[in-house]
Design a protein around this motif. Structure first.
Motif, PDB file in Angstrom:
ATOM      1  N   PHE A   1      36.669   3.267 -11.065  1.00  0.00           N
ATOM      2  CA  PHE A   1      37.723   2.939 -12.119  1.00  0.00           C
ATOM      3  C   PHE A   1      37.004   2.831 -13.355  1.00  0.00           C
ATOM      4  N   MET A   2      35.972   2.366 -13.758  1.00  0.00           N
ATOM      5  CA  MET A   2      34.992   2.451 -15.031  1.00  0.00           C
ATOM      6  C   MET A   2      34.993   3.988 -15.602  1.00  0.00           C
ATOM      7  N   GLY A   3      34.520   4.858 -14.574  1.00  0.00           N
ATOM      8  CA  GLY A   3      34.374   6.276 -15.043  1.00  0.00           C
ATOM      9  C   GLY A   3      35.715   6.883 -15.221  1.00  0.00           C
ATOM     10  N   HIS A   4      36.739   6.796 -14.547  1.00  0.00           N
ATOM     11  CA  HIS A   4      37.996   7.445 -14.890  1.00  0.00           C
ATOM     12  C   HIS A   4      38.562   6.818 -16.238  1.00  0.00           C
ATOM     13  N   ILE A   5      38.555   5.604 -16.589  1.00  0.00           N
ATOM     14  CA  ILE A   5      38.809   4.928 -17.577  1.00  0.00           C
ATOM     15  C   ILE A   5      38.089   5.616 -18.951  1.00  0.00           C
ATOM     16  N   ALA A   6      36.674   5.560 -18.613  1.00  0.00           N
ATOM     17  CA  ALA A   6      36.173   5.964 -19.744  1.00  0.00           C
ATOM     18  C   ALA A   6      36.433   7.549 -20.175  1.00  0.00           C
ATOM     19  N   PHE A   7      36.923   8.207 -19.244  1.00  0.00           N
ATOM     20  CA  PHE A   7      37.274   9.823 -19.301  1.00  0.00           C
ATOM     21  C   PHE A   7      38.561   9.622 -20.046  1.00  0.00           C
ATOM     22  N   ASN A   8      39.493   8.862 -19.888  1.00  0.00           N
ATOM     23  CA  ASN A   8      40.921   8.874 -20.267  1.00  0.00           C
ATOM     24  C   ASN A   8      40.962   8.056 -21.635  1.00  0.00           C
ATOM     25  N   ALA A   9      39.686   7.544 -22.136  1.00  0.00           N
ATOM     26  CA  ALA A   9      39.566   6.713 -23.318  1.00  0.00           C
ATOM     27  C   ALA A   9      39.062   7.850 -24.496  1.00  0.00           C
ATOM     28  N   GLY A  10      38.482   8.932 -23.939  1.00  0.00           N
ATOM     29  CA  GLY A  10      37.844  10.093 -24.778  1.00  0.00           C
ATOM     30  C   GLY A  10      36.439   9.778 -24.888  1.00  0.00           C
ATOM     31  N   ILE A  11      35.787   9.085 -23.988  1.00  0.00           N
ATOM     32  CA  ILE A  11      34.170   8.888 -24.236  1.00  0.00           C
ATOM     33  C   ILE A  11      33.550  10.149 -23.646  1.00  0.00           C
ATOM     34  N   THR A  12      34.233  10.716 -22.709  1.00  0.00           N
ATOM     35  CA  THR A  12      33.447  11.926 -22.522  1.00  0.00           C
ATOM     36  C   THR A  12      33.380  12.902 -23.396  1.00  0.00           C
ATOM     37  N   GLU A  13      34.348  13.130 -24.163  1.00  0.00           N
ATOM     38  CA  GLU A  13      34.475  14.299 -24.962  1.00  0.00           C
ATOM     39  C   GLU A  13      33.693  13.913 -26.235  1.00  0.00           C
ATOM     40  N   LYS A  14      33.589  12.822 -26.676  1.00  0.00           N
ATOM     41  CA  LYS A  14      32.607  12.013 -27.676  1.00  0.00           C
ATOM     42  C   LYS A  14      31.215  12.344 -27.344  1.00  0.00           C
ATOM     43  N   ALA A  15      30.902  12.099 -26.112  1.00  0.00           N
ATOM     44  CA  ALA A  15      29.362  12.253 -25.586  1.00  0.00           C
ATOM     45  C   ALA A  15      28.750  13.737 -25.654  1.00  0.00           C
ATOM     46  N   PHE A  16      29.857  14.477 -25.445  1.00  0.00           N
ATOM     47  CA  PHE A  16      29.528  16.106 -25.218  1.00  0.00           C
ATOM     48  C   PHE A  16      29.430  16.453 -26.933  1.00  0.00           C
ATOM     49  N   SER A  17      30.432  16.080 -27.675  1.00  0.00           N
ATOM     50  CA  SER A  17      30.224  16.501 -28.968  1.00  0.00           C
ATOM     51  C   SER A  17      28.890  15.843 -29.713  1.00  0.00           C
ATOM     52  N   VAL A  18      28.752  14.717 -29.346  1.00  0.00           N
ATOM     53  CA  VAL A  18      27.089  14.377 -30.009  1.00  0.00           C
ATOM     54  C   VAL A  18      26.200  14.993 -29.518  1.00  0.00           C
ATOM     55  N   ALA A  19      26.173  15.347 -28.037  1.00  0.00           N
ATOM     56  CA  ALA A  19      25.019  16.090 -27.489  1.00  0.00           C
ATOM     57  C   ALA A  19      25.026  17.616 -28.036  1.00  0.00           C
ATOM     58  N   ARG A  20      26.156  18.189 -28.466  1.00  0.00           N
ATOM     59  CA  ARG A  20      26.465  19.597 -28.890  1.00  0.00           C
ATOM     60  C   ARG A  20      25.697  19.505 -30.215  1.00  0.00           C
ATOM     61  N   LYS A  21      25.776  18.769 -31.090  1.00  0.00           N
ATOM     62  CA  LYS A  21      25.315  18.330 -32.476  1.00  0.00           C
ATOM     63  C   LYS A  21      23.796  18.477 -32.375  1.00  0.00           C
ATOM     64  N   TRP A  22      23.447  17.677 -31.292  1.00  0.00           N
ATOM     65  CA  TRP A  22      21.832  17.285 -31.256  1.00  0.00           C
ATOM     66  C   TRP A  22      21.012  18.442 -30.757  1.00  0.00           C
ATOM     67  N   PHE A  23      21.656  19.173 -29.646  1.00  0.00           N
ATOM     68  CA  PHE A  23      21.048  20.028 -28.943  1.00  0.00           C
ATOM     69  C   PHE A  23      21.519  21.625 -29.492  1.00  0.00           C
TER      70      PHE A  23
END
Length: 439
Positions: free
Chosen positions: A72-94
């Motif tokens: 449940f925590m994982g699905h909520i994290a996705f719907n809260a946009g946490i996944t998109e933010k993590a990818f955005s940060v990783a994209r800038k750093w790498f």
């Protein structure tokens, strides 16, 4: 009724493989094989009696509460946009790395693993976010899909991990020690994946175009966008490590923390829609896991009652070979098993038989062995014919042939063996943090 238990086991295994080959669901195949095996071994009264008793006995475990909470925590994290933010940060750093988007995808999967205990859920969520970006940028389709499918494996090893919870319950080890034992191996797995991808794209630059470049100022500013992941990880793992929470309390705290993040970001009817989707996906995943726990547990019980564990131990002792070779043979066994069974089934069927031999007889560290087993069964999630992560990505990108996704994921099998070799030769990478926790 057969009189030879070895023949009963042989026919049950052949029957199980036949049912899997013709497409009968894993849980149903295990249940049927378990029932007929017990029927042939002990008669109808025992076979029907186990059907009535074992489902409750196998699932009435307090620590199993963490499974739906982590999912449940994982699905909520996705719907809260946490996944998109993590990818955005990783994209800038790498971005400067060869194959920057693919490397960023792995880094984001590692961050997602810290907020989600399910590999399939991690692959599905990252597939919706990262895969379209890589395909739109002109990345090789096979490797882009394989990258997301394999990146989801990190959710199995990086705590919180549903698979490590199941291992702890089966083997009667500390859930907290098992989860924390996966932290350093998870980081190593992430680094190996990222390094391997960079080398692949460096060798053949045509597989990926050059990514946009970002300044150091933009990268440093972007770090603030991963605070949700840091908070969730701190609640779950930091709380257990500090002795503030039990594993169940930590899982509940993490799920509640993810809900608060969702509530702070999503308003009105959208939050109800997000909750509805999160609860629905959590129920589906949890039911699947518990069906596997029940059916695989019944089959494992049949194998133990048939004397497979005792016979295997006697056979290994009679071989008189080095303990390290026994360990390697046991780990190698998980490769063909993982081609047909999901991780939960692999553990439930094998550990009651294998664990006493490896830990009690050969005296290997139980947490270290659990991490190695987890790494081995990860491979099954990206290999045919089961390959649950690959099928998940195929569902996200239905226009890409399944064979192409499997081909892209095949590179990561080699990367997995590199990580496993490191963990075998340097066991302290696994055992150091749990030892600190216990002491």
């Amino acid at each position: 009724m057969f009189e030879n238990p070895n023949m009963i086991v042989l026919f049950s295994v052949l029957g199980l493989l036949t049912m899997l080959a013709i497409g009968i669901p894993i849980y149903a195949s295990l249940a049927i094989a378990a029932f007929w095996g017990n029927y042939a071994l002990s008669g109808s009264r025992v076979a029907f009696g186990l059907i009535g008793d074992m489902p409750y006995g196998l699932t009435a475990e307090y620590l199993f509460i963490v499974i739906p909470l982590f999912v449940f925590m994982g699905h909520i994290a996705f719907n809260a946009g946490i996944t998109e933010k993590a990818f955005s940060v990783a994209r800038k750093w790498f971005s400067r790395f060869p194959g920057g988007l693919a490397v960023a995808t792995i880094a984001a999967c590692g961050a997602m693993g810290a907020a989600c205990g399910s590999s399939v859920a991690a692959s599905a969520t990252m597939g919706r976010v990262a895969l379209p970006e890589m395909l739109k940028s002109g990345y090789d389709r096979a490797l882009a899909c394989g990258c997301v499918a394999a990146g989801g494996l990190l959710a199995i090893i990086i705590p919180p991990s549903v698979v490590l919870v199941i291992y702890a319950v089966i083997t009667d080890n500390s859930v907290g020690a098992c989860l924390i034992g996966g932290l350093i191996p998870g980081i190593i797995s992430t680094i190996v994946f990222m390094t391997g991808i960079s080398l692949l794209f460096r060798k053949d630059s045509k597989m990926a175009p050059t990514c946009s470049s970002y300044s150091w100022k933009e990268r440093i500013i972007a770090i603030k966008d991963i605070w949700e992941v840091v908070i969730l990880f701190t609640i779950v793992i930091g709380g257990m490590y500090a002795g503030l929470f039990t594993p169940t309390e930590a899982a509940a705290g993490g799920a509640f923390g993810a809900f608060l993040m969702l509530a702070a970001r999503v308003k009105g009817k959208r939050i109800l829609s997000a909750l509805y989707e999160s609860f629905g996906e959590t129920i589906k995943t949890t039911v699947f896991i518990f069906m596997i726990i029940v059916c695989a547990g019944m089959y494992s019980n049949f194998l133990v009652r048939a004397g497979v564990g005792a016979s295997l131990s006697e056979w290994i002792v009679a071989l008189d070979i080095a303990p390290a070779l026994v360990l390697l043979l046991v780990l190698a066994m998980y490769i063909p098993l993982g081609c047909f069974l999901d991780p939960t089934s692999c553990m439930l069927i094998t550990l009651p038989i294998i664990y006493p031999l490896i830990v009690n007889h050969l005296h290997y560290d139980p947490i270290w062995f659990g991490i190695l087993v987890t790494k081995m069964i990860e491979i099954g999630l990206i290999t045919p014919p089961v390959g649950l992560n690959v099928y998940t990505i195929a569902g996200v990108a239905p226009d890409i042939p399944l064979v192409e996704v499997f081909r892209g994921a095949s590179w990561f099998i080699a990367f997995e063996f590199v990580t496993i070799a490191i963990l075998i030769f340097v066991p302290e990478l696994t055992t150091w943090l749990p030892a600190m926790l216990i002491n």
